[in-house]
Design a protein around this motif. Structure first.
Motif, PDB file in Angstrom:
ATOM      1  N   GLU A  83       0.850  -1.197   0.000  1.00 52.10           N
ATOM      2  CA  GLU A  83       0.000   0.000   0.000  1.00 52.10           C
ATOM      3  C   GLU A  83       0.887   1.248   0.000  1.00 52.10           C
ATOM      4  O   GLU A  83       1.843   1.352   0.774  1.00 52.10           O
ATOM      5  CB  GLU A  83      -0.910   0.001   1.220  1.00 52.10           C
ATOM      6  N   PHE A  84       0.553   2.193  -0.887  1.00 54.87           N
ATOM      7  CA  PHE A  84       1.285   3.448  -1.011  1.00 54.87           C
ATOM      8  C   PHE A  84       0.356   4.605  -0.654  1.00 54.87           C
ATOM      9  O   PHE A  84      -0.779   4.671  -1.135  1.00 54.87           O
ATOM     10  CB  PHE A  84       1.799   3.649  -2.450  1.00 54.87           C
ATOM     11  N   LYS A  85       0.836   5.525   0.192  1.00 59.86           N
ATOM     12  CA  LYS A  85       0.066   6.717   0.527  1.00 59.86           C
ATOM     13  C   LYS A  85       0.305   7.795  -0.524  1.00 59.86           C
ATOM     14  O   LYS A  85       1.443   8.128  -0.841  1.00 59.86           O
ATOM     15  CB  LYS A  85       0.460   7.226   1.911  1.00 59.86           C
ATOM     16  N   LEU A  86      -0.778   8.346  -1.042  1.00 55.29           N
ATOM     17  CA  LEU A  86      -0.688   9.352  -2.095  1.00 55.29           C
ATOM     18  C   LEU A  86      -1.022  10.753  -1.606  1.00 55.29           C
ATOM     19  O   LEU A  86      -1.051  11.696  -2.380  1.00 55.29           O
ATOM     20  CB  LEU A  86      -1.634   8.982  -3.252  1.00 55.29           C
ATOM     21  N   GLY A  87      -1.285  10.894  -0.338  1.00 59.15           N
ATOM     22  CA  GLY A  87      -1.652  12.203   0.224  1.00 59.15           C
ATOM     23  C   GLY A  87      -2.998  12.146   0.897  1.00 59.15           C
ATOM     24  O   GLY A  87      -3.970  11.633   0.331  1.00 59.15           O
ATOM     25  N   GLY A  88      -3.069  12.678   2.105  1.00 59.83           N
ATOM     26  CA  GLY A  88      -4.307  12.623   2.855  1.00 59.83           C
ATOM     27  C   GLY A  88      -4.681  11.183   3.160  1.00 59.83           C
ATOM     28  O   GLY A  88      -3.854  10.382   3.598  1.00 59.83           O
ATOM     29  N   LYS A  89      -5.936  10.848   2.881  1.00 64.37           N
ATOM     30  CA  LYS A  89      -6.401   9.484   3.094  1.00 64.37           C
ATOM     31  C   LYS A  89      -6.503   8.704   1.781  1.00 64.37           C
ATOM     32  O   LYS A  89      -7.159   7.667   1.719  1.00 64.37           O
ATOM     33  CB  LYS A  89      -7.758   9.501   3.808  1.00 64.37           C
ATOM     34  N   THR A  90      -5.851   9.212   0.755  1.00 62.98           N
ATOM     35  CA  THR A  90      -5.851   8.531  -0.539  1.00 62.98           C
ATOM     36  C   THR A  90      -4.674   7.570  -0.616  1.00 62.98           C
ATOM     37  O   THR A  90      -3.534   7.953  -0.332  1.00 62.98           O
ATOM     38  CB  THR A  90      -5.763   9.539  -1.697  1.00 62.98           C
ATOM     39  N   THR A  91      -4.945   6.323  -0.984  1.00 66.98           N
ATOM     40  CA  THR A  91      -3.892   5.311  -1.054  1.00 66.98           C
ATOM     41  C   THR A  91      -4.005   4.528  -2.360  1.00 66.98           C
ATOM     42  O   THR A  91      -5.051   4.505  -3.012  1.00 66.98           O
ATOM     43  CB  THR A  91      -3.990   4.323   0.127  1.00 66.98           C
ATOM     44  N   LEU A  92      -2.909   3.884  -2.703  1.00 70.62           N
ATOM     45  CA  LEU A  92      -2.865   2.985  -3.847  1.00 70.62           C
ATOM     46  C   LEU A  92      -2.388   1.628  -3.364  1.00 70.62           C
ATOM     47  O   LEU A  92      -1.319   1.513  -2.755  1.00 70.62           O
ATOM     48  CB  LEU A  92      -1.921   3.511  -4.931  1.00 70.62           C
ATOM     49  N   LEU A  93      -3.178   0.602  -3.634  1.00 69.02           N
ATOM     50  CA  LEU A  93      -2.804  -0.762  -3.294  1.00 69.02           C
ATOM     51  C   LEU A  93      -2.454  -1.502  -4.579  1.00 69.02           C
ATOM     52  O   LEU A  93      -3.249  -1.529  -5.527  1.00 69.02           O
ATOM     53  CB  LEU A  93      -3.955  -1.485  -2.594  1.00 69.02           C
ATOM     54  N   ALA A  94      -1.273  -2.093  -4.631  1.00 72.76           N
ATOM     55  CA  ALA A  94      -0.838  -2.880  -5.780  1.00 72.76           C
ATOM     56  C   ALA A  94      -0.602  -4.313  -5.323  1.00 72.76           C
ATOM     57  O   ALA A  94       0.056  -4.542  -4.302  1.00 72.76           O
ATOM     58  CB  ALA A  94       0.437  -2.305  -6.387  1.00 72.76           C
ATOM     59  N   GLU A  95      -1.146  -5.257  -6.063  1.00 71.51           N
ATOM     60  CA  GLU A  95      -0.984  -6.668  -5.684  1.00 71.51           C
ATOM     61  C   GLU A  95      -0.690  -7.502  -6.923  1.00 71.51           C
ATOM     62  O   GLU A  95      -1.224  -7.267  -8.004  1.00 71.51           O
ATOM     63  CB  GLU A  95      -2.233  -7.206  -4.999  1.00 71.51           C
ATOM     64  N   THR A  96       0.168  -8.487  -6.747  1.00 77.19           N
ATOM     65  CA  THR A  96       0.435  -9.468  -7.790  1.00 77.19           C
ATOM     66  C   THR A  96       0.316 -10.861  -7.197  1.00 77.19           C
ATOM     67  O   THR A  96       0.750 -11.113  -6.072  1.00 77.19           O
ATOM     68  CB  THR A  96       1.827  -9.261  -8.424  1.00 77.19           C
ATOM     69  N   ASN A  97      -0.322 -11.746  -7.944  1.00 80.94           N
ATOM     70  CA  ASN A  97      -0.469 -13.150  -7.559  1.00 80.94           C
ATOM     71  C   ASN A  97       0.086 -14.034  -8.650  1.00 80.94           C
ATOM     72  O   ASN A  97       0.216 -13.608  -9.798  1.00 80.94           O
ATOM     73  CB  ASN A  97      -1.948 -13.514  -7.354  1.00 80.94           C
ATOM     74  N   ILE A  98       0.403 -15.243  -8.289  1.00 82.09           N
ATOM     75  CA  ILE A  98       0.729 -16.261  -9.283  1.00 82.09           C
ATOM     76  C   ILE A  98      -0.005 -17.539  -8.907  1.00 82.09           C
ATOM     77  O   ILE A  98       0.078 -18.007  -7.765  1.00 82.09           O
ATOM     78  CB  ILE A  98       2.247 -16.497  -9.417  1.00 82.09           C
ATOM     79  N   ASP A  99      -0.777 -18.036  -9.856  1.00 78.11           N
ATOM     80  CA  ASP A  99      -1.592 -19.234  -9.662  1.00 78.11           C
ATOM     81  C   ASP A  99      -0.796 -20.429 -10.188  1.00 78.11           C
ATOM     82  O   ASP A  99      -0.575 -20.568 -11.393  1.00 78.11           O
ATOM     83  CB  ASP A  99      -2.907 -19.069 -10.435  1.00 78.11           C
ATOM     84  N   VAL A 100      -0.361 -21.291  -9.277  1.00 77.13           N
ATOM     85  CA  VAL A 100       0.502 -22.425  -9.632  1.00 77.13           C
ATOM     86  C   VAL A 100      -0.340 -23.700  -9.651  1.00 77.13           C
ATOM     87  O   VAL A 100      -0.991 -24.042  -8.658  1.00 77.13           O
ATOM     88  CB  VAL A 100       1.668 -22.581  -8.642  1.00 77.13           C
ATOM     89  N   THR A 101      -0.318 -24.413 -10.792  1.00 78.43           N
ATOM     90  CA  THR A 101      -1.050 -25.671 -10.925  1.00 78.43           C
ATOM     91  C   THR A 101      -0.067 -26.812 -11.159  1.00 78.43           C
ATOM     92  O   THR A 101       1.038 -26.611 -11.651  1.00 78.43           O
ATOM     93  CB  THR A 101      -2.053 -25.606 -12.094  1.00 78.43           C
ATOM     94  N   PHE A 102      -0.507 -28.039 -10.826  1.00 76.84           N
ATOM     95  CA  PHE A 102       0.371 -29.208 -10.871  1.00 76.84           C
ATOM     96  C   PHE A 102      -0.211 -30.340 -11.717  1.00 76.84           C
ATOM     97  O   PHE A 102       0.239 -31.481 -11.621  1.00 76.84           O
ATOM     98  CB  PHE A 102       0.611 -29.732  -9.446  1.00 76.84           C
ATOM     99  N   ASP A 103      -1.235 -30.052 -12.529  1.00 78.60           N
ATOM    100  CA  ASP A 103      -1.952 -31.108 -13.245  1.00 78.60           C
ATOM    101  C   ASP A 103      -1.597 -31.185 -14.723  1.00 78.60           C
ATOM    102  O   ASP A 103      -2.377 -31.653 -15.540  1.00 78.60           O
ATOM    103  CB  ASP A 103      -3.460 -30.945 -13.081  1.00 78.60           C
ATOM    104  N   GLY A 104      -0.438 -30.699 -15.120  1.00 78.60           N
ATOM    105  CA  GLY A 104      -0.026 -30.784 -16.514  1.00 78.60           C
ATOM    106  C   GLY A 104       0.321 -29.430 -17.088  1.00 78.60           C
ATOM    107  O   GLY A 104      -0.029 -28.386 -16.539  1.00 78.60           O
ATOM    108  N   GLN A 105       1.016 -29.448 -18.197  1.00 75.45           N
ATOM    109  CA  GLN A 105       1.459 -28.215 -18.838  1.00 75.45           C
ATOM    110  C   GLN A 105       0.266 -27.436 -19.372  1.00 75.45           C
ATOM    111  O   GLN A 105      -0.612 -27.995 -20.034  1.00 75.45           O
ATOM    112  CB  GLN A 105       2.430 -28.541 -19.976  1.00 75.45           C
ATOM    113  N   ARG A 106       0.246 -26.133 -19.082  1.00 75.19           N
ATOM    114  CA  ARG A 106      -0.849 -25.271 -19.524  1.00 75.19           C
ATOM    115  C   ARG A 106      -0.301 -24.144 -20.384  1.00 75.19           C
ATOM    116  O   ARG A 106       0.902 -23.874 -20.405  1.00 75.19           O
ATOM    117  CB  ARG A 106      -1.600 -24.677 -18.329  1.00 75.19           C
ATOM    118  N   ASN A 107      -1.216 -23.475 -21.087  1.00 72.95           N
ATOM    119  CA  ASN A 107      -0.854 -22.339 -21.933  1.00 72.95           C
ATOM    120  C   ASN A 107      -0.765 -21.087 -21.070  1.00 72.95           C
ATOM    121  O   ASN A 107      -1.643 -20.230 -21.083  1.00 72.95           O
ATOM    122  CB  ASN A 107      -1.874 -22.170 -23.055  1.00 72.95           C
TER     123      ASN A 107
END
Length: 376
Positions: free
Chosen positions: A248-272
């Motif tokens: 979370e980044f504060k941009l001034g006052g009570k305004t914020t920016l939330l940045a998130e990254t996820n990675i979905d890992v599967t184990f059931d075979g090669q996917r595109n």
């Protein structure tokens, strides 16, 4: 003092120990990968590190600890493929008096209604009798019971853990029914402005046991039309691991920016996907942003589902390009009511199957409970 790395390492080891001991032959329960809530869908499904409301029962049960003081209700309705597929979601979460643990119940339904059954469309003499067409529905249901608890809560670090027990029911008219059972587990760590999340879905493998019911007349017709008559079968849903990091980044006052990254890992075979190994492990990244204006108004965007595909019109050279699924949305809060909107689709930017999704969150104000807290 235990570090976030140690918590995450132990959790990953637990998930991998389950997935390494099984062989998977089928996909199943794909309706559970659609997502819930306008916030999560608008942010490209990047949620496991930052989710902290009742929708956490779906995204990461550890985030349910963010439901504080009062019970919370969430619900959503969406329609896909021009209204053919209907998707409904509802949940209710109950925090404990000391806000250290939360219990939640979640229900999901994805259905296609009014499917024509043309099995007896043709009479024995070869004529077509449209009066013999009957409609049926194909519906998938999931019910989740969640429990979340704080492990550590200090000014510098917060650690919380959650689990889901889920029951799955699927039916195709009166012809086929299935029951399935499975478990999810999640962990969230907050250290300063950084948030880490990990969730293992179907960690013990989720099994769906199918049974089929046909009348003798239906069996005869299937045989005459050279269709297989199905028997009892079992589907397995392979474990998957979702890792996330947010800041979370504060941009001034009570305004914020939330940045998130996820990675979905599967184990059931090669996917595109962007990350795809020969050992059957694939990784699908997701990116999401949320601008928070004074905890009243929100703007969101996200990208996920990166895939390789042939460039439009390039059938000769077969040039491949990367495509992706974009999403955007907004939300606003009025006292105890929050309304979230997402504009997203189920495919990628080359497919115009965009859907408008609205979800509502209601924080129940328990006056007696709040009075008791003030007396303390």
């Amino acid at each position: 003092m235990k570090s976030p790395t140690l918590y995450l390492t132990l959790f990953v080891f637990l998930i991998l120990s389950f997935s390494a001991s099984a062989q998977f032959r089928k996909y199943s329960n794909e309706f559970l990968n659609i997502g819930t809530g306008g916030r999560g869908l608008a942010m490209g499904a990047a949620q496991v590190a930052s989710v902290n409301d009742g929708t956490a029962g779906y995204w990461n049960p550890a985030g349910l600890v963010g439901v504080k003081d009062n019970a919370q209700i969430n619900f959503m309705h969406a329609e896909y493929f021009a209204g053919i597929g209907k998707y409904d979601y509802a949940s209710i979460a109950f925090p404990s008096v000391n806000n250290k643990r939360t219990v939640a119940i979640t229900g999901l339904r994805f259905a296609v209604d009014d499917i024509p059954n043309t099995l007896f469309l043709r009479e024995p003499d070869g004529t077509l009798n449209y009066n013999n067409i009957q409609a049926f529905s194909s519906a998938d249901y999931a019910f989740l019971v969640s429990f979340a608890q704080k492990i550590k809560d200090t000014e510098k670090k917060k650690v919380q853990f959650g689990v889901n027990a889920k029951i799955i029911h699927r039916n195709v008219g009166k012809f086929a029914k299935a029951w399935g059972f499975g478990f999810d587990a999640g962990l969230q760590i907050q250290q300063g402005k950084w948030r880490f999340g990990i969730v293992g879905r179907d960690i013990t493998t989720t099994f769906n046991a199918w049974s089929f019911t046909f009348t003798e007349r239906e069996k005869e017709q299937l045989y005459l039309t050279k269709n297989d008559i199905p028997v009892k079968s079992t589907e397995m849903t392979a474990p998957r691991l979702v890792l996330g990091i947010a800041r979370e980044f504060k941009l001034g006052g009570k305004t914020t920016l939330l940045a998130e990254t996820n990675i979905d890992v599967t184990f059931d075979g090669q996917r595109n996907t962007i990350l795809s190994g020969s050992g059957g492990i694939s990784g699908d990244p997701k990116l999401g942003l949320e601008f928070n204006f004074n905890n009243v108004f929100y703007l969101r965007g996200g990208i996920n589902n990166f895939q390789r595909a042939l460039a439009d019109g390039d059938t000769l050279n077969k040039k491949e390009v990367w495509i992706y699924q974009p999403s955007a949305g907004a939300g606003f809060k009025i006292q105890s009511v929050t309304i979230d909107y997402a504009f997203t689709n189920l495919a990628n930017q080359s497919n115009p199957l965009f859907t408008h999704v609205f979800s509502v969150r209601l924080d129940m104000n328990d006056k007696n409970r709040n009075k008791g807290k003030k007396k303390k």
